[in-house]
Write an enzyme that holds these catalytic residues in place. Sequence first.
Site, PDB file in Angstrom:
ATOM      1  N   HIS A   2      10.874  -5.721 -11.891  1.00  0.00           N
ATOM      2  CA  HIS A   2      10.295  -6.211 -10.705  1.00  0.00           C
ATOM      3  C   HIS A   2      11.635  -6.629  -9.783  1.00  0.00           C
ATOM      4  O   HIS A   2      12.626  -7.144 -10.651  1.00  0.00           O
ATOM      5  CB  HIS A   2       9.562  -7.511 -11.115  1.00  0.00           C
ATOM      6  CG  HIS A   2       8.681  -8.061  -9.762  1.00  0.00           C
ATOM      7  ND1 HIS A   2       9.367  -8.706  -9.210  1.00  0.00           N
ATOM      8  CD2 HIS A   2       7.548  -8.022  -9.669  1.00  0.00           C
ATOM      9  CE1 HIS A   2       8.249  -9.417  -8.158  1.00  0.00           C
ATOM     10  NE2 HIS A   2       7.177  -8.748  -8.575  1.00  0.00           N
ATOM     11  N   LYS A  56      -0.851 -15.723 -12.627  1.00  0.00           N
ATOM     12  CA  LYS A  56      -1.348 -14.482 -13.237  1.00  0.00           C
ATOM     13  C   LYS A  56      -2.192 -15.009 -14.577  1.00  0.00           C
ATOM     14  O   LYS A  56      -2.440 -13.923 -15.430  1.00  0.00           O
ATOM     15  CB  LYS A  56      -0.024 -13.579 -13.839  1.00  0.00           C
ATOM     16  CG  LYS A  56       0.635 -13.089 -12.330  1.00  0.00           C
ATOM     17  CD  LYS A  56       1.693 -12.238 -12.914  1.00  0.00           C
ATOM     18  CE  LYS A  56       2.607 -11.944 -11.493  1.00  0.00           C
ATOM     19  NZ  LYS A  56       2.231 -11.042 -10.350  1.00  0.00           N
ATOM     20  N   CYS A  64       6.728  -4.141  -5.887  1.00  0.00           N
ATOM     21  CA  CYS A  64       7.947  -4.799  -6.020  1.00  0.00           C
ATOM     22  C   CYS A  64       8.904  -4.076  -7.121  1.00  0.00           C
ATOM     23  O   CYS A  64       9.549  -4.742  -7.873  1.00  0.00           O
ATOM     24  CB  CYS A  64       7.943  -6.220  -6.508  1.00  0.00           C
ATOM     25  SG  CYS A  64       7.054  -7.321  -5.108  1.00  0.00           S
TER      26      CYS A  64
HETATM   27  C1  LIG Z   1       6.931  -8.421 -13.817  1.00  0.00           C
HETATM   28  C2  LIG Z   1       7.072  -9.335 -12.689  1.00  0.00           C
HETATM   29  N1  LIG Z   1       8.099 -10.122 -12.756  1.00  0.00           N
HETATM   30  C3  LIG Z   1       7.744 -11.188 -11.656  1.00  0.00           C
HETATM   31  C4  LIG Z   1       6.963 -11.329 -10.948  1.00  0.00           C
HETATM   32  C5  LIG Z   1       7.099 -12.382  -9.794  1.00  0.00           C
HETATM   33  O1  LIG Z   1       6.011 -13.204 -10.025  1.00  0.00           O
HETATM   34  P1  LIG Z   1       5.911 -14.467  -8.914  1.00  0.00           P
HETATM   35  O2  LIG Z   1       5.680 -13.714  -7.503  1.00  0.00           O
HETATM   36  O3  LIG Z   1       4.734 -15.211  -9.200  1.00  0.00           O
HETATM   37  O4  LIG Z   1       7.184 -15.377  -8.770  1.00  0.00           O
HETATM   38  C6  LIG Z   1       5.716 -10.323 -10.866  1.00  0.00           C
HETATM   39  C7  LIG Z   1       4.591 -10.450 -10.069  1.00  0.00           C
HETATM   40  O5  LIG Z   1       4.091  -9.674  -9.663  1.00  0.00           O
HETATM   41  C8  LIG Z   1       5.645  -9.576 -11.972  1.00  0.00           C
HETATM   42  O6  LIG Z   1       4.950  -8.740 -12.107  1.00  0.00           O
END
Ligand SMILES: Cc1ncc(COP(=O)(O)O)c(C=O)c1O
Length: 416
Positions: free
Chosen positions: A130, A234, A373
């Site tokens: 991500h 999540k 992302c």
């Molecule tokens: C694998 C992964 N890492 C990090 C994130 C980022 O999470 P947050 O936006 O809650 O900080 C996400 C969110 O979609 C994700 O799926």
Amino acid sequence: MSINLSSPWDVNTIRAEFPILHQMHHDQVPLIYLDNAASSQKPRLVIDALDDYYRRYNANVHRGVHKLSEAATEAYEGARVKIKKFINAGSKREVIFTRGTTESINLVAQTWGRANLKPGDVVISSAMEHHSNIVPWQILAQEKGFTIKYLPVTGAGVLDLDVLRGWLAEGNVRLVTVMHVSNVLGTVNPVAEMAKLAHEAGALILVDGAQSIPHMPIDVQSLDVDFFAFSGHKMVGPTGIGILYGKRHLLEAMPPWMGGGDMISRVRLDGSTWNDLPYKFEAGTPIIAGAIGLGFAVDYLSSLGMEAVHAYEQQLTAYALDRLAEVPGLTVYGPDASQKGAVAAFSYGTIHPHDIAQMLDADGIAVRAGHHCAMPLHDQLGCGATARASFYIYNTTAEIDALIEALYKVKQAFTA
Ligand SMILES: Cc1ncc(COP(=O)(O)O)c(C=O)c1O
């Protein structure tokens, strides 16, 4: 079409706890929520906990001696203890409240990374990450001059551990920073094994657990990871709250990141000293309601049992993959169900993912479309975007059947 799930999973009782699932979408069709990898829905327990805090004991924490502040502090610190138990951290001091996975990773980059990384050092990440586990390291690398290497993703959608072994053997690797479960491919990365390899080479490991902790038991001590980052929203918790777990000796040695109230021990005009863990990393008024809500989210998931959550979702995902495989022209990316979390990102002939998502929405089905992302991964997949259905504790095989029916309708509309 439906299957008999072998686990005794009372999905109707679970669904009854999620008010949002009982509304009509567009005032016409039942909502089928399959965008859980982006954010999960919230059970009554969590919604009520937020309401209760604001109605009955809203006050700032740690500072007041009055009853409301004491009640808020007790609930806030109580949530930390619940989370400590949920991930089996060695101490509640190792549990830092942040705004989410993104902030947790940035915290490590800006404190541990800023203090330790220098030219010649190597940080290993992966091409399936991500953006929140790519960009913070790129920003810091521009300033500090270290090198970032990205583990390639094989055609089967997994990481090549031989490449990791080779790079670790070359030396100078200070950190391996990888996701536990891919938010696109669903790949469950062998982070315990990667931690062992990293440690044998004298490197640390950070795991982005955003897509694992909602779905499977997590024991940070048995995984032996140095840092573990995740988001509350999540895992049936509120938005705006997350956790950075870090091994105590590492957190103790790390300088603070943000400065302000609560993170200090003593402030003088000629310099300041820092509070103990975890407060050293929690500057300012914390996300009190969010933390309390996350504590209740953890209660809720614990009452279901994370082994049972995982077992149900594995069956649901296997069912979804079988049914998606029936649809002509549809390609699901990533490994097969045995190595996959509850995610199915797919392309559907030449139909644009945004068109798919928009048409499914008209049928009440919420899926996500875009790069999720993970632009570098989509570059490798050879497409700028995918459609993604992602499942959680309250989804049913009937909802997956409805998705399949709706996908046939999408195809019809585009071939008419
Ligand atoms: C694998 C992964 N890492 C990090 C994130 C980022 O999470 P947050 O936006 O809650 O900080 C996400 C969110 O979609 C994700 O799926």
